[in-house]
Design a protein around this motif. Sequence first.
Motif, short mmCIF file in Angstrom:
data_model
loop_
_atom_site.label_atom_id
_atom_site.label_comp_id
_atom_site.label_asym_id
_atom_site.label_seq_id
_atom_site.Cartn_x
_atom_site.Cartn_y
_atom_site.Cartn_z
N LYS A 280 0.68 -1.06 0.32
CA LYS A 280 0.16 0.03 -0.06
C LYS A 280 0.54 1.31 -0.13
O LYS A 280 2.06 1.12 0.47
N GLY A 281 0.69 2.84 0.20
CA GLY A 281 0.94 4.03 -0.54
C GLY A 281 0.64 4.55 0.73
O GLY A 281 -0.46 4.31 1.68
N THR A 282 1.41 6.04 1.23
CA THR A 282 1.10 6.44 1.69
C THR A 282 0.59 7.70 1.37
O THR A 282 1.56 8.29 0.45
N ARG A 283 0.09 9.04 0.61
CA ARG A 283 -0.45 9.77 0.52
C ARG A 283 0.52 10.70 1.71
O ARG A 283 -0.08 10.97 2.72
N GLU A 284 0.70 12.07 1.08
CA GLU A 284 1.31 13.13 1.79
C GLU A 284 0.54 13.69 2.85
O GLU A 284 -0.36 14.22 2.12
N HIS A 285 1.06 13.67 4.05
CA HIS A 285 0.53 13.97 5.30
C HIS A 285 0.77 14.83 6.64
O HIS A 285 2.01 14.51 6.09
N TRP A 286 0.15 15.78 7.21
CA TRP A 286 0.74 16.01 8.12
C TRP A 286 0.05 15.52 9.16
O TRP A 286 -1.10 14.91 9.74
N HIS A 287 0.66 14.91 10.35
CA HIS A 287 -0.68 14.16 11.54
C HIS A 287 0.30 15.04 13.04
O HIS A 287 1.27 15.10 13.24
N CYS A 288 -0.58 15.35 13.52
CA CYS A 288 -0.54 16.35 14.78
C CYS A 288 -1.00 14.90 16.29
O CYS A 288 -1.81 14.26 16.44
N LEU A 289 0.10 14.81 17.02
CA LEU A 289 0.77 14.34 17.79
C LEU A 289 -0.58 14.64 18.58
O LEU A 289 -0.89 13.49 19.74
N ARG A 290 -0.89 16.06 19.12
CA ARG A 290 -2.22 16.37 19.88
C ARG A 290 -2.99 15.61 19.66
O ARG A 290 -3.48 14.98 20.91
N CYS A 291 -3.56 16.53 18.89
CA CYS A 291 -4.93 16.31 18.18
C CYS A 291 -5.73 14.45 18.10
O CYS A 291 -6.72 13.92 17.86
N GLY A 292 -4.41 14.08 17.16
CA GLY A 292 -4.16 12.69 16.58
C GLY A 292 -4.68 13.32 15.10
O GLY A 292 -4.97 11.79 14.70
N LYS A 293 -5.37 13.58 14.79
CA LYS A 293 -5.89 13.98 13.29
C LYS A 293 -4.66 14.77 12.17
O LYS A 293 -3.20 14.45 12.71
N ASP A 294 -4.86 13.92 10.81
CA ASP A 294 -4.43 13.93 10.31
C ASP A 294 -5.04 15.09 9.06
O ASP A 294 -6.11 15.22 8.56
N PHE A 295 -3.87 15.21 8.52
CA PHE A 295 -4.14 16.64 7.30
C PHE A 295 -4.02 16.98 6.09
O PHE A 295 -2.09 16.17 6.41
N LEU A 296 -4.24 17.48 5.09
CA LEU A 296 -2.91 17.63 3.78
C LEU A 296 -1.95 18.63 3.85
O LEU A 296 -0.96 18.41 3.12
N ASP A 297 -2.47 18.88 4.62
CA ASP A 297 -1.45 20.64 4.55
C ASP A 297 -0.14 21.03 5.93
O ASP A 297 -0.94 21.17 8.07
N GLN A 298 0.81 21.29 6.15
CA GLN A 298 1.02 21.42 7.33
C GLN A 298 0.43 22.39 8.43
O GLN A 298 0.49 22.41 9.82
N SER A 299 -0.38 23.32 8.10
CA SER A 299 -1.01 24.02 8.37
C SER A 299 -1.98 23.86 8.91
O SER A 299 -3.20 24.39 9.95
N GLY A 300 -3.03 22.80 8.64
CA GLY A 300 -3.36 21.80 8.93
C GLY A 300 -4.67 22.91 9.33
O GLY A 300 -6.10 21.82 9.42
N ASP A 301 -5.08 22.99 7.71
CA ASP A 301 -6.00 23.74 7.38
C ASP A 301 -7.01 22.60 6.57
O ASP A 301 -8.23 22.92 6.01
N THR A 302 -6.35 21.50 5.59
CA THR A 302 -7.15 20.41 5.34
C THR A 302 -7.40 19.07 5.73
O THR A 302 -6.24 18.70 5.99
#
Length: 270
Positions: free
Chosen positions: A105-127
């Motif tokens: 399987k592959g991985t989509r480039e993303h950012w994971h927040c260690l605090r809230c555990g959510k994943d985002f497509l941008d570093q600023s956490g907008d998407t």
Amino acid sequence: MRNGKAQVMIMKKSKMILSVLLAAAVLASCFVFNAFAADSKLNSGEPEEHTHNFVEKSRTDATCTSSGEIVYECSECGEPKIDFLDILGHDMVYHAGVDPTCTSKGTREHWHCLRCGKDFLDQSGDTFIEKEDTVLDKLDHMHQSFGKTVSATCFYAGSVAGEKCTVCGKIFKKSSVVPKKAFGKIKLKKGKNSFTASWKKVSKAKGYQLKYSLKKSFKKAKSKTLKGKKLTVKSLKSKKTYYVKVRAFTKINGKKVYSGWSKVGKVKVK
Ligand SMILES: [Zn+2]
Ligand SMILES: [Zn+2]
Ligand SMILES: [Zn+2]
């Protein structure tokens, strides 16, 4: 002219009187207020001044995206106080994109927040992106056949083509060998000092070789070569049992190639 001067004088005088009256009024009100204040202090019995004793009443913690607050109240006088807690912001960890293959399987480039555990497509956490959407499904295998499909004959084995993935090499179907066709049965008919052998025509045969012997082991066997599918062997010993077998031959690339032997038949000559 005289009248005019007198008028000016009167105006000046009345202004003076007005300011004196005003000052008196201010003084008087101060006195009355002080007296009242002193009076109320005496009646309530509260201390004149105190250091507020703030006790926490409620707390809303700050999160990655919202501010928090702590509400206090003075246990002495009920005076409220609110401390605002700053927005924490996401604590991002970067996950590089990985292309999927037919085996992983592959991985989509993303950012994971260690605090809230959510994943985002941008570093600023907008998407925001769902956890499962950060995973890219495996690709389909690239199917391709390998090996040849050749039907077997009495002279050579055949084969069945296999199927594999051209990318990862995974084999879905093995290529397999189909064994040579067996010659089949031989038909024997007894005669006077003779027997007649016959068999089914073998496709692509150039001729046949027949062997016969008085021994089951084909010791001292005699051999005959012919083109047809029937042979009468004469001048045999009467009342004897003969063992008989036959095989076909052909030419492949100029080489003589034999089929397998038929099943051994036996015949008792008259
Ligand atoms: Zn207080
Ligand atoms: Zn977060
Ligand atoms: Zn594959």
